[in-house]
Design an enzyme around this catalytic site. Structure first.
Site, PDB file in Angstrom:
ATOM      1  N   SER A  93      -3.419  -4.417   9.005  1.00  0.00           N
ATOM      2  CA  SER A  93      -3.584  -4.859  10.405  1.00  0.00           C
ATOM      3  C   SER A  93      -3.320  -3.737  11.409  1.00  0.00           C
ATOM      4  CB  SER A  93      -2.671  -6.054  10.694  1.00  0.00           C
ATOM      5  OG  SER A  93      -3.032  -7.156   9.899  1.00  0.00           O
ATOM      6  N   PRO A  94      -4.121  -2.673  11.359  1.00  0.00           N
ATOM      7  CA  PRO A  94      -3.855  -1.498  12.217  1.00  0.00           C
ATOM      8  C   PRO A  94      -3.947  -1.766  13.708  1.00  0.00           C
ATOM      9  CG  PRO A  94      -6.023  -1.347  11.177  1.00  0.00           C
ATOM     10  CD  PRO A  94      -5.317  -2.484  10.524  1.00  0.00           C
ATOM     11  N   TYR A 141      -5.936 -15.834   0.903  1.00  0.00           N
ATOM     12  CA  TYR A 141      -6.867 -15.637   2.022  1.00  0.00           C
ATOM     13  C   TYR A 141      -7.944 -16.722   1.995  1.00  0.00           C
ATOM     14  CZ  TYR A 141      -4.743 -10.996   2.660  1.00  0.00           C
ATOM     15  OH  TYR A 141      -3.862  -9.957   2.872  1.00  0.00           O
ATOM     16  N   GLU A 197       0.978 -11.085  16.692  1.00  0.00           N
ATOM     17  CA  GLU A 197       1.027 -11.603  18.070  1.00  0.00           C
ATOM     18  C   GLU A 197      -0.313 -11.438  18.771  1.00  0.00           C
ATOM     19  OE1 GLU A 197       4.448 -10.468  20.573  1.00  0.00           O
ATOM     20  OE2 GLU A 197       5.463 -10.095  18.671  1.00  0.00           O
ATOM     21  N   GLY A 207       3.312  -6.555  17.179  1.00  0.00           N
ATOM     22  CA  GLY A 207       4.216  -7.617  16.740  1.00  0.00           C
ATOM     23  C   GLY A 207       3.814  -8.111  15.363  1.00  0.00           C
TER      24      GLY A 207
HETATM   25  N1  LIG Z   1      -0.073  -7.397   2.793  1.00  0.00           N
HETATM   26  C1  LIG Z   1       0.006  -8.166   3.837  1.00  0.00           C
HETATM   27  O1  LIG Z   1       1.025  -8.843   4.074  1.00  0.00           O
HETATM   28  C2  LIG Z   1      -1.162  -8.257   4.794  1.00  0.00           C
HETATM   29  C3  LIG Z   1      -1.014  -8.946   6.001  1.00  0.00           C
HETATM   30  C4  LIG Z   1      -2.108  -9.005   6.858  1.00  0.00           C
HETATM   31  C5  LIG Z   1      -3.311  -8.372   6.531  1.00  0.00           C
HETATM   32  N2  LIG Z   1      -3.429  -7.739   5.336  1.00  0.00           N
HETATM   33  C6  LIG Z   1      -4.686  -7.051   4.962  1.00  0.00           C
HETATM   34  O2  LIG Z   1      -5.066  -6.226   6.043  1.00  0.00           O
HETATM   35  C7  LIG Z   1      -6.400  -6.528   6.425  1.00  0.00           C
HETATM   36  C8  LIG Z   1      -6.568  -6.292   7.892  1.00  0.00           C
HETATM   37  O3  LIG Z   1      -5.821  -7.280   8.605  1.00  0.00           O
HETATM   38  P1  LIG Z   1      -6.304  -7.857   9.994  1.00  0.00           P
HETATM   39  O4  LIG Z   1      -7.695  -8.347   9.898  1.00  0.00           O
HETATM   40  O5  LIG Z   1      -5.243  -8.756  10.456  1.00  0.00           O
HETATM   41  O6  LIG Z   1      -6.215  -6.519  10.858  1.00  0.00           O
HETATM   42  P2  LIG Z   1      -7.047  -5.726  11.911  1.00  0.00           P
HETATM   43  O7  LIG Z   1      -8.147  -4.981  11.258  1.00  0.00           O
HETATM   44  O8  LIG Z   1      -6.016  -4.965  12.670  1.00  0.00           O
HETATM   45  O9  LIG Z   1      -7.604  -6.845  12.912  1.00  0.00           O
HETATM   46  C9  LIG Z   1      -8.819  -7.439  12.758  1.00  0.00           C
HETATM   47  C10 LIG Z   1      -8.992  -8.443  13.877  1.00  0.00           C
HETATM   48  O10 LIG Z   1      -9.001  -7.771  15.141  1.00  0.00           O
HETATM   49  C11 LIG Z   1     -10.230  -8.027  15.794  1.00  0.00           C
HETATM   50  N3  LIG Z   1     -10.640  -6.812  16.519  1.00  0.00           N
HETATM   51  C12 LIG Z   1     -10.543  -5.536  16.096  1.00  0.00           C
HETATM   52  N4  LIG Z   1     -11.000  -4.692  17.052  1.00  0.00           N
HETATM   53  C13 LIG Z   1     -11.375  -5.450  18.089  1.00  0.00           C
HETATM   54  C14 LIG Z   1     -11.934  -5.148  19.374  1.00  0.00           C
HETATM   55  N5  LIG Z   1     -12.173  -3.894  19.772  1.00  0.00           N
HETATM   56  N6  LIG Z   1     -12.217  -6.177  20.189  1.00  0.00           N
HETATM   57  C15 LIG Z   1     -11.995  -7.443  19.808  1.00  0.00           C
HETATM   58  N7  LIG Z   1     -11.487  -7.800  18.595  1.00  0.00           N
HETATM   59  C16 LIG Z   1     -11.178  -6.807  17.755  1.00  0.00           C
HETATM   60  C17 LIG Z   1     -11.194  -8.357  14.688  1.00  0.00           C
HETATM   61  O11 LIG Z   1     -12.280  -9.080  15.170  1.00  0.00           O
HETATM   62  P3  LIG Z   1     -13.774  -8.757  14.609  1.00  0.00           P
HETATM   63  O12 LIG Z   1     -13.845  -9.421  13.284  1.00  0.00           O
HETATM   64  O13 LIG Z   1     -14.639  -9.359  15.642  1.00  0.00           O
HETATM   65  O14 LIG Z   1     -13.893  -7.261  14.526  1.00  0.00           O
HETATM   66  C18 LIG Z   1     -10.307  -9.144  13.746  1.00  0.00           C
HETATM   67  O15 LIG Z   1     -10.143 -10.477  14.188  1.00  0.00           O
HETATM   68  C19 LIG Z   1      -6.625  -7.972   5.988  1.00  0.00           C
HETATM   69  O16 LIG Z   1      -8.003  -8.263   5.795  1.00  0.00           O
HETATM   70  C20 LIG Z   1      -5.858  -8.006   4.702  1.00  0.00           C
HETATM   71  O17 LIG Z   1      -6.677  -7.494   3.680  1.00  0.00           O
HETATM   72  C21 LIG Z   1      -2.364  -7.657   4.486  1.00  0.00           C
END
Ligand SMILES: NC(=O)c1ccc[n+]([C@@H]2O[C@H](COP(=O)([O-])OP(=O)(O)OC[C@H]3O[C@@H](n4cnc5c(N)ncnc54)[C@H](OP(=O)(O)O)[C@@H]3O)[C@@H](O)[C@H]2O)c1
Length: 310
Positions: A220-221, A52, A228, A225
């Site tokens: 990534s809740p 990361y 995507e 995709g």
């Molecule tokens: N094991 C694996 O392969 C794997 C893969 C991917 C991720 N992960 C882990 O999962 C964690 C979460 O992943 P993620 O950050 O991709 O997932 P996420 O929590 O689903 O998405 C976060 C992203 O969505 C944006 N967002 C959320 N709500 C929003 C809204 N209402 N309006 C506009 N933008 C919004 C956030 O922006 P803001 O910052 O502005 O809120 C941020 O850019 C990562 O930090 C990592 O620790 C693990």
């Protein structure tokens, strides 16, 4: 916020986990506020990976750990196994013994900590030798560098394959799951039908994890995709956004929190790893921990995401 025991371990972790994949760009004071807000909301587990921000996320967190945080008050997990090759755009996986051990030394140095509560192998490596993984885990455990081990993005058979050789019980599997990435439940819901969703993509991972008491961590809740985009306010997910809004209004929480509550409602007692860098959004999301969706609400969200309930 509720805490659960991770797998068969003694680790008691919050249902919502703060993912640190996007923190490298955060300004230091903002990050300090973000982490302390997370803790105030009841979050005690922080998810990292060596890749990361090319190590910068762990480094930034590590600086806070030496100045603002008490190591024993929180749980830290990290992941290794994805490597950047020397050639342009070449990414590959490496779960060899020496790589895992070296990777953990790098992680501990960047995080400024002597131990990880949990290490996970980031993705399955087609060339992995489970005996080597087992030796690496023993070496790290015996040196006091890692307390528990898990996997990430492994299907049910791959998980069993590694577990057979690893003496210690693996406690977690971190996998993609959310209202618009619901493949883990689709095959069960469409079981015994000729529909495409009935295809088993992960060897019955959900049920197998419950049978074996392995905690699933949903990453990534808010995504649909494979990276995507996010569902919030995306016109492709208009129906889903309307339902999330409607259910959110009735519970006094935001759409983001409803999406997380949808994951938390599943009886597998999964954790949800949220990656927001917006502190007020994080506070809103944390309210999901206090809401239990009913069955009708759960299936309404599932259907509005475009899924079939035959
Ligand atoms: N094991 C694996 O392969 C794997 C893969 C991917 C991720 N992960 C882990 O999962 C964690 C979460 O992943 P993620 O950050 O991709 O997932 P996420 O929590 O689903 O998405 C976060 C992203 O969505 C944006 N967002 C959320 N709500 C929003 C809204 N209402 N309006 C506009 N933008 C919004 C956030 O922006 P803001 O910052 O502005 O809120 C941020 O850019 C990562 O930090 C990592 O620790 C693990």
């Amino acid at each position: 916020m509720d805490r659960i025991k991770l797998g068969d371990s003694e680790l008691e972790a919050s249902r919502i986990v703060l993912g640190c994949m996007r923190i490298s760009e955060m300004e230091t004071n903002a990050l300090a506020r973000h982490i302390s807000t997370a803790i105030d909301c009841g979050i005690n587990l922080f998810d990292h990976a060596d890749i990361y921000g090319r190590g910068e996320c762990e480094r930034k967190f590590g600086r806070l750990l030496t100045t603002e945080l008490n190591r024993e008050d929180i749980l830290i997990q990290s992941k290794c196994g994805i490597r950047q090759g020397s050639g342009k755009d070449i990414q590959y996986y490496d779960l060899s013994k020496s790589y895992i051990i070296d990777a953990v030394d790098g992680i501990l140095e960047r995080l400024s900590t002597e131990y990880l509560d949990l290490l996970m192998l980031h993705r399955p490596d087609a060339l992995m030798e489970p005996e080597e993984i087992s030796e690496a885990f023993d070496t790290l455990y015996d040196a006091g560098k890692v307390r528990h081990f898990g996997l990430s993005n492994f299907n049910a058979t791959q998980f069993d394959f590694v577990q057979k050789y690893v003496g210690r019980k693996l406690i977690t599997n971190q996998v993609q799951f959310g209202p618009a990435a619901s493949h883990m439940v689709n095959s069960g819901i469409q079981a015994n039908t000729p529909f495409d969703g009935a295809a088993d993509r992960d060897g019955g991972l959900l049920e197998k994890s419950r049978l074996d008491n392995v905690t699933l961590q949903a990453w990534s809740p808010f995504h649909y995709g494979y990276f995507e985009g996010i569902i919030m306010d995306d016109p492709k997910f208009e129906a889903l956004n309307e339902v999330l809004d409607d259910i959110g209004r009735s519970h006094g929480i935001t759409k983001n929190a409803v999406a997380v509550a949808w994951i938390l409602r599943h009886p597998a007692t999964m954790q949800t790893i949220v990656g927001t860098t917006d502190t007020s959004r994080l506070e809103d999301i944390a309210k999901a921990g206090n809401v239990r969706l009913n069955r009708e609400e759960w299936y309404r969200i599932y259907s509005a995401a475009g899924n079939m309930v035959p």
